[in-house]
Scaffold this active site. Sequence first.
Site, short mmCIF file in Angstrom:
data_model
loop_
_atom_site.label_atom_id
_atom_site.label_comp_id
_atom_site.label_asym_id
_atom_site.label_seq_id
_atom_site.Cartn_x
_atom_site.Cartn_y
_atom_site.Cartn_z
N LYS A 165 -8.65 6.55 6.06
CA LYS A 165 -7.46 5.80 5.63
C LYS A 165 -7.83 4.59 4.79
CE LYS A 165 -4.25 7.41 9.06
NZ LYS A 165 -3.54 7.15 10.29
N GLY A 166 -7.22 4.50 3.61
CA GLY A 166 -7.43 3.35 2.73
C GLY A 166 -8.71 3.43 1.91
N ASN A 208 -3.45 9.22 -7.39
CA ASN A 208 -2.22 10.02 -7.47
C ASN A 208 -0.97 9.19 -7.19
OD1 ASN A 208 -3.56 12.63 -7.87
ND2 ASN A 208 -4.30 12.33 -5.78
N ASP A 242 0.88 -1.16 0.00
CA ASP A 242 0.00 0.00 0.00
C ASP A 242 0.93 1.23 0.00
OD1 ASP A 242 -2.37 1.61 0.48
OD2 ASP A 242 -1.67 1.77 2.55
N LEU A 243 0.41 2.37 -0.37
CA LEU A 243 1.28 3.56 -0.46
C LEU A 243 1.13 4.47 0.77
CD1 LEU A 243 3.20 5.35 -2.17
CD2 LEU A 243 1.15 6.34 -3.23
N ASP A 244 -0.07 5.05 0.91
CA ASP A 244 -0.31 6.02 1.98
C ASP A 244 -0.24 5.33 3.34
OD1 ASP A 244 -0.79 8.11 0.16
OD2 ASP A 244 -2.87 7.51 -0.09
N ARG A 270 -11.38 8.29 -2.83
CA ARG A 270 -11.61 9.74 -2.72
C ARG A 270 -13.10 10.06 -2.52
NH1 ARG A 270 -9.30 12.98 -7.63
NH2 ARG A 270 -7.56 11.61 -7.09
N GLU A 306 0.13 -3.29 4.70
CA GLU A 306 -1.01 -2.38 4.82
C GLU A 306 -1.06 -1.66 6.17
OE1 GLU A 306 -3.66 -0.88 3.90
OE2 GLU A 306 -3.91 -1.56 1.86
N ASP A 307 -1.55 -0.43 6.16
CA ASP A 307 -1.71 0.30 7.43
C ASP A 307 -3.18 0.51 7.78
OD1 ASP A 307 -2.18 2.20 5.35
OD2 ASP A 307 -2.05 3.78 6.86
N SER A 332 -2.55 0.42 -4.37
CA SER A 332 -3.07 1.59 -3.66
C SER A 332 -4.40 2.06 -4.24
CB SER A 332 -2.05 2.73 -3.77
OG SER A 332 -2.63 3.97 -3.40
N ALA A 333 -5.26 2.60 -3.39
CA ALA A 333 -6.53 3.17 -3.85
C ALA A 333 -6.34 4.54 -4.47
CB ALA A 333 -7.49 3.29 -2.67
N SER A 334 -5.15 5.11 -4.32
CA SER A 334 -4.95 6.50 -4.75
C SER A 334 -4.79 6.64 -6.26
CB SER A 334 -3.70 7.07 -4.07
OG SER A 334 -3.41 8.35 -4.61
N LYS A 363 -10.90 -1.07 -1.60
CA LYS A 363 -10.67 -1.96 -0.46
C LYS A 363 -11.85 -1.74 0.49
CE LYS A 363 -5.74 -0.98 -0.95
NZ LYS A 363 -4.58 -0.27 -0.42
N THR A 417 1.20 10.36 3.53
CA THR A 417 0.41 11.39 2.84
C THR A 417 -0.91 11.66 3.55
OG1 THR A 417 -0.18 9.60 1.39
CG2 THR A 417 1.34 11.23 0.50
C1 G6P Z 1 -5.43 6.04 -0.10
C2 G6P Z 1 -5.58 6.86 1.17
C3 G6P Z 1 -6.97 7.44 1.27
C4 G6P Z 1 -7.31 8.19 0.00
C5 G6P Z 1 -7.22 7.26 -1.19
C6 G6P Z 1 -7.54 7.97 -2.51
O1 G6P Z 1 -6.10 4.84 0.05
O2 G6P Z 1 -5.31 6.06 2.32
O3 G6P Z 1 -7.03 8.27 2.40
O4 G6P Z 1 -8.62 8.74 0.08
O5 G6P Z 1 -5.92 6.73 -1.25
O6 G6P Z 1 -6.53 8.87 -2.82
P1 G6P Z 1 -6.55 9.90 -4.01
O7 G6P Z 1 -5.12 10.35 -4.12
O8 G6P Z 1 -7.00 9.17 -5.24
O9 G6P Z 1 -7.49 11.00 -3.66
MG MG Z 2 -2.73 3.15 3.56
#
Ligand code: G6P
Ligand code: MG
Length: 215
Positions: free
Chosen positions: A46-47, A119, A10-12, A50, A170-171, A115-117, A146, A18
Amino acid sequence: MKTISTCIFDLDGVIVDTAKYHYLAWKRLAYELGFEFLEEHNERLKGVSRMTSLDIMLEVGGLTFSQSEKEVMAARKNEWYLEYIYKMTPEEILPGVVDFLVMLRSKGIKISLGSASKNAMLILERVQLQHYFDAVIDGNKALKAKPDPQVFLLAAEELGQNPTSCVVFEDAAAGIEAAKAAGMKCIGIGSPNVLGKADKVVPGFVNATIDLIKF
Ligand code: G6P
Ligand code: MG
């Protein structure tokens, strides 16, 4: 003993912190909407994707909006978030992460991001870690959030690996659930109170050795 071929990160909260930038950007949106968004509320984000984060945030503020209004808000929050991300440097990589990645590579273990992000790629580039990753599955590729296992299953598939030979770092509790649902081993990064369902929990990667991924 189980042989692990692939580590999925996982990233964040695992590679970089972040969450603090997400928090500042959500707080700014909440302020504009007329309520206060506290750090304790941030834990619930967390996780989580968006749009789900926005729904949780609006629930805290007791507000409802249409889908199109929410999309505008999420985009604004992301612009503010990106202002922080563009300023990130490799110094923000969490302690022990680089040494751990180098060790995994030296042992021929494959490395993926899960990662769910949306970014994620940008963040990896900013902290100059992208070259360690054999695959990057982010919120653009995995559309199911997730605790759905999709993000981790796609990582295994892209690398041609069996899920049972993968371990996830994972956190977030939702991420641990996703890893378990994918049939993978899971190592929690953080506190056993939150991550009790993981196969192992460690506070971070400082002094971590190959023994960490032996089960
Ligand atoms: C991660 C973070 C979440 C965040 C999600 C989406 O899973 O833990 O807090 O909402 O990514 O990130 P994004 O960069 O796409 O807004
Ligand atoms: Mg995380």
